[in-house]
Design a protein around this motif. Structure first.
Motif, PDB file in Angstrom:
ATOM      1  N   ASP A   1       8.416   1.533  -9.696  1.00  0.00           N
ATOM      2  CA  ASP A   1       7.332   1.479  -8.709  1.00  0.00           C
ATOM      3  C   ASP A   1       6.335   2.202  -9.189  1.00  0.00           C
ATOM      4  O   ASP A   1       6.246   3.623  -9.301  1.00  0.00           O
ATOM      5  CB  ASP A   1       8.145   1.936  -7.395  1.00  0.00           C
ATOM      6  CG  ASP A   1       7.335   1.308  -6.124  1.00  0.00           C
ATOM      7  OD1 ASP A   1       6.223   0.751  -6.327  1.00  0.00           O
ATOM      8  OD2 ASP A   1       7.515   1.900  -5.247  1.00  0.00           O
ATOM      9  N   ASP A   2       5.111   1.858  -9.027  1.00  0.00           N
ATOM     10  CA  ASP A   2       3.942   2.564  -9.485  1.00  0.00           C
ATOM     11  C   ASP A   2       3.957   3.020 -10.930  1.00  0.00           C
ATOM     12  O   ASP A   2       3.254   3.885 -11.289  1.00  0.00           O
ATOM     13  CB  ASP A   2       3.539   3.678  -8.463  1.00  0.00           C
ATOM     14  CG  ASP A   2       3.274   2.838  -6.979  1.00  0.00           C
ATOM     15  OD1 ASP A   2       2.674   2.026  -6.896  1.00  0.00           O
ATOM     16  OD2 ASP A   2       3.561   3.804  -6.169  1.00  0.00           O
ATOM     17  N   GLY A   3       4.467   2.064 -11.605  1.00  0.00           N
ATOM     18  CA  GLY A   3       4.655   2.525 -13.108  1.00  0.00           C
ATOM     19  C   GLY A   3       4.428   1.278 -13.926  1.00  0.00           C
ATOM     20  O   GLY A   3       4.357   0.282 -13.495  1.00  0.00           O
ATOM     21  N   GLU A   4       4.356   1.670 -15.169  1.00  0.00           N
ATOM     22  CA  GLU A   4       3.910   0.518 -16.114  1.00  0.00           C
ATOM     23  C   GLU A   4       5.141  -0.559 -16.592  1.00  0.00           C
ATOM     24  O   GLU A   4       5.979  -0.101 -16.610  1.00  0.00           O
ATOM     25  CB  GLU A   4       3.259   1.143 -17.562  1.00  0.00           C
ATOM     26  CG  GLU A   4       1.868   1.627 -17.037  1.00  0.00           C
ATOM     27  CD  GLU A   4       1.460   2.211 -18.439  1.00  0.00           C
ATOM     28  OE1 GLU A   4       1.889   2.286 -19.532  1.00  0.00           O
ATOM     29  OE2 GLU A   4       0.335   2.486 -18.453  1.00  0.00           O
ATOM     30  N   VAL A   5       4.738  -1.851 -16.492  1.00  0.00           N
ATOM     31  CA  VAL A   5       5.492  -2.744 -17.109  1.00  0.00           C
ATOM     32  C   VAL A   5       4.993  -3.486 -18.240  1.00  0.00           C
ATOM     33  O   VAL A   5       3.486  -3.674 -18.046  1.00  0.00           O
ATOM     34  CB  VAL A   5       5.961  -3.726 -15.927  1.00  0.00           C
ATOM     35  CG1 VAL A   5       6.836  -2.889 -14.799  1.00  0.00           C
ATOM     36  CG2 VAL A   5       4.924  -4.489 -15.427  1.00  0.00           C
TER      37      VAL A   5
ATOM     38  N   ALA B   1       0.926  -1.290   0.142  1.00  0.00           N
ATOM     39  CA  ALA B   1       0.158   0.089  -0.112  1.00  0.00           C
ATOM     40  C   ALA B   1       0.928   1.354   0.094  1.00  0.00           C
ATOM     41  O   ALA B   1       2.062   1.229   0.540  1.00  0.00           O
ATOM     42  CB  ALA B   1      -1.000   0.067   1.211  1.00  0.00           C
ATOM     43  N   PRO B   2       0.417   2.268  -0.519  1.00  0.00           N
ATOM     44  CA  PRO B   2       1.306   3.789  -0.415  1.00  0.00           C
ATOM     45  C   PRO B   2       1.802   4.023   0.975  1.00  0.00           C
ATOM     46  O   PRO B   2       0.963   3.770   1.894  1.00  0.00           O
ATOM     47  CB  PRO B   2       0.419   4.713  -0.888  1.00  0.00           C
ATOM     48  CG  PRO B   2      -0.819   3.998  -1.810  1.00  0.00           C
ATOM     49  CD  PRO B   2      -0.892   2.691  -1.153  1.00  0.00           C
ATOM     50  N   GLY B   3       2.925   4.246   1.054  1.00  0.00           N
ATOM     51  CA  GLY B   3       3.544   4.623   2.183  1.00  0.00           C
ATOM     52  C   GLY B   3       3.981   3.342   2.983  1.00  0.00           C
ATOM     53  O   GLY B   3       4.814   3.782   4.141  1.00  0.00           O
TER      54      GLY B   3
ATOM     55  N   GLU C   1      -0.987  -4.494 -11.059  1.00  0.00           N
ATOM     56  CA  GLU C   1      -2.465  -3.931 -11.455  1.00  0.00           C
ATOM     57  C   GLU C   1      -2.724  -4.077 -12.690  1.00  0.00           C
ATOM     58  O   GLU C   1      -2.079  -3.361 -13.563  1.00  0.00           O
ATOM     59  CB  GLU C   1      -2.626  -2.932 -10.678  1.00  0.00           C
ATOM     60  CG  GLU C   1      -4.031  -2.196 -10.870  1.00  0.00           C
ATOM     61  CD  GLU C   1      -4.247  -0.692 -10.294  1.00  0.00           C
ATOM     62  OE1 GLU C   1      -5.498  -0.385 -10.203  1.00  0.00           O
ATOM     63  OE2 GLU C   1      -3.161  -0.336  -9.584  1.00  0.00           O
ATOM     64  N   ALA C   2      -3.720  -4.917 -13.464  1.00  0.00           N
ATOM     65  CA  ALA C   2      -4.142  -4.709 -14.478  1.00  0.00           C
ATOM     66  C   ALA C   2      -5.796  -4.549 -14.571  1.00  0.00           C
ATOM     67  O   ALA C   2      -6.364  -5.702 -14.364  1.00  0.00           O
ATOM     68  CB  ALA C   2      -3.506  -5.970 -15.478  1.00  0.00           C
ATOM     69  N   MET C   3      -6.243  -3.515 -15.239  1.00  0.00           N
ATOM     70  CA  MET C   3      -7.649  -3.451 -15.228  1.00  0.00           C
ATOM     71  C   MET C   3      -8.164  -3.666 -13.717  1.00  0.00           C
ATOM     72  O   MET C   3      -9.294  -4.402 -13.765  1.00  0.00           O
ATOM     73  CB  MET C   3      -8.235  -4.578 -16.371  1.00  0.00           C
ATOM     74  CG  MET C   3      -7.845  -4.183 -17.920  1.00  0.00           C
ATOM     75  SD  MET C   3      -8.450  -5.328 -19.011  1.00  0.00           S
ATOM     76  CE  MET C   3     -10.091  -5.160 -18.813  1.00  0.00           C
ATOM     77  N   LYS C   4      -7.841  -3.119 -12.880  1.00  0.00           N
ATOM     78  CA  LYS C   4      -8.328  -3.083 -11.804  1.00  0.00           C
ATOM     79  C   LYS C   4      -8.183  -4.514 -11.025  1.00  0.00           C
ATOM     80  O   LYS C   4      -8.928  -4.710  -9.922  1.00  0.00           O
ATOM     81  CB  LYS C   4      -9.756  -2.485 -11.548  1.00  0.00           C
ATOM     82  CG  LYS C   4      -9.768  -1.006 -11.800  1.00  0.00           C
ATOM     83  CD  LYS C   4     -11.144  -0.353 -11.444  1.00  0.00           C
ATOM     84  CE  LYS C   4     -11.080   0.900 -11.807  1.00  0.00           C
ATOM     85  NZ  LYS C   4     -12.080   1.785 -10.931  1.00  0.00           N
ATOM     86  N   VAL C   5      -7.436  -5.319 -11.395  1.00  0.00           N
ATOM     87  CA  VAL C   5      -7.315  -6.581 -10.918  1.00  0.00           C
ATOM     88  C   VAL C   5      -5.951  -6.802 -10.517  1.00  0.00           C
ATOM     89  O   VAL C   5      -4.976  -6.274 -11.236  1.00  0.00           O
ATOM     90  CB  VAL C   5      -7.506  -7.795 -12.215  1.00  0.00           C
ATOM     91  CG1 VAL C   5      -6.941  -9.075 -11.416  1.00  0.00           C
ATOM     92  CG2 VAL C   5      -8.771  -7.710 -12.781  1.00  0.00           C
ATOM     93  N   PHE C   6      -5.636  -6.870  -9.241  1.00  0.00           N
ATOM     94  CA  PHE C   6      -4.346  -6.918  -8.475  1.00  0.00           C
ATOM     95  C   PHE C   6      -3.889  -8.355  -8.498  1.00  0.00           C
ATOM     96  O   PHE C   6      -4.292  -9.154  -8.051  1.00  0.00           O
ATOM     97  CB  PHE C   6      -4.344  -6.543  -7.202  1.00  0.00           C
ATOM     98  CG  PHE C   6      -4.916  -4.923  -7.082  1.00  0.00           C
ATOM     99  CD1 PHE C   6      -3.680  -4.180  -7.147  1.00  0.00           C
ATOM    100  CD2 PHE C   6      -6.257  -4.637  -7.286  1.00  0.00           C
ATOM    101  CE1 PHE C   6      -4.123  -2.524  -7.063  1.00  0.00           C
ATOM    102  CE2 PHE C   6      -6.520  -3.205  -7.041  1.00  0.00           C
ATOM    103  CZ  PHE C   6      -5.488  -2.310  -6.962  1.00  0.00           C
ATOM    104  N   ASN C   7      -2.724  -8.809  -9.244  1.00  0.00           N
ATOM    105  CA  ASN C   7      -2.233  -9.972  -9.490  1.00  0.00           C
ATOM    106  C   ASN C   7      -0.961  -9.953  -8.768  1.00  0.00           C
ATOM    107  O   ASN C   7       0.217  -9.231  -8.718  1.00  0.00           O
ATOM    108  CB  ASN C   7      -1.849 -10.100 -10.839  1.00  0.00           C
ATOM    109  CG  ASN C   7      -2.900 -10.073 -11.691  1.00  0.00           C
ATOM    110  OD1 ASN C   7      -3.697 -11.170 -11.700  1.00  0.00           O
ATOM    111  ND2 ASN C   7      -2.864  -9.267 -12.665  1.00  0.00           N
ATOM    112  N   THR C   8      -0.643 -11.075  -7.717  1.00  0.00           N
ATOM    113  CA  THR C   8       0.211 -10.964  -6.557  1.00  0.00           C
ATOM    114  C   THR C   8       1.233 -11.710  -7.634  1.00  0.00           C
ATOM    115  O   THR C   8       1.139 -12.946  -8.078  1.00  0.00           O
ATOM    116  CB  THR C   8       0.019 -11.776  -5.598  1.00  0.00           C
ATOM    117  OG1 THR C   8      -1.177 -11.019  -4.849  1.00  0.00           O
ATOM    118  CG2 THR C   8       1.052 -11.934  -4.590  1.00  0.00           C
ATOM    119  N   ILE C   9       2.539 -11.303  -7.433  1.00  0.00           N
ATOM    120  CA  ILE C   9       3.895 -11.991  -8.192  1.00  0.00           C
ATOM    121  C   ILE C   9       4.665 -12.774  -7.048  1.00  0.00           C
ATOM    122  O   ILE C   9       5.154 -11.817  -6.203  1.00  0.00           O
ATOM    123  CB  ILE C   9       4.476 -10.909  -9.072  1.00  0.00           C
ATOM    124  CG1 ILE C   9       3.764 -10.223  -9.909  1.00  0.00           C
ATOM    125  CG2 ILE C   9       5.768 -11.768  -9.783  1.00  0.00           C
ATOM    126  CD1 ILE C   9       2.880 -11.019 -10.876  1.00  0.00           C
ATOM    127  N   ALA C  10       4.875 -13.816  -7.176  1.00  0.00           N
ATOM    128  CA  ALA C  10       5.432 -14.848  -6.123  1.00  0.00           C
ATOM    129  C   ALA C  10       6.962 -15.265  -6.454  1.00  0.00           C
ATOM    130  O   ALA C  10       6.886 -15.068  -7.652  1.00  0.00           O
ATOM    131  CB  ALA C  10       4.641 -15.718  -5.543  1.00  0.00           C
TER     132      ALA C  10
END
Length: 146
Positions: free
Chosen positions: A132-136, A86-88, A109-118
């Protein structure tokens, strides 16, 4: 199905008492669901939101990269990369951290779906992306584990 229709459906689920909605148009199926009270609705075209994406051999990411015993963790989807929960807050991992297989490294985050990368394996983080908080893009190098 266009993005505006998907957004409208997400907003509908978010305002209603519906916990899950599946819509198919032509050859595209979108599943929108709410996992707990107070949480925004999420659209999920291929995998469940909040699921863990373990990057294994089929994604081509569990292969040696720069060094013989270093494994690359690459972005499985296009989206906005979040290195913190989360921010901060502190990042999930930093260079030099020891990680266990399955440990969360990032969220995309893709189309408001949060995918956890493990983490695909246990080891030490030897490289982290500066993003960080940028597009990949799909296939971008996010981290290396030795």
């Amino acid at each position: 199905m266009d993005l505006s229709k998907i957004k409208t459906l997400i907003d509908f689920v978010g305002r209603s008492n519906i916990t899950e909605l599946t819509v198919t148009e032509k050859d595209v199926t979108v599943r929108i669901f709410r996992t707990s009270q107070g949480q925004e609705a999420a659209a999920e075209p291929q995998q469940e939101a909040g699921s863990t994406t373990s990057l294994g051999n089929d994604a081509g990411t569990d292969t040696p990269s720069r060094h013989e015993k270093t494994y690359a963790v690459k972005a499985p989807v296009f989206g906005v990369l979040h290195r913190t929960p989360a921010p901060g807050e502190l990042p999930f991992v930093t260079i030099g951290d020891e990680v266990e297989e399955g440990q969360t490294l990032f969220i995309i985050e893709a189309m408001k779906v949060f995918n956890t990368i493990a983490a695909p394996r246990s080891g030490r983080i030897t490289h982290l992306t500066e993003i960080d908080d940028g597009e990949v893009e799909t296939g971008d190098l996010l981290a290396e584990i030795a």
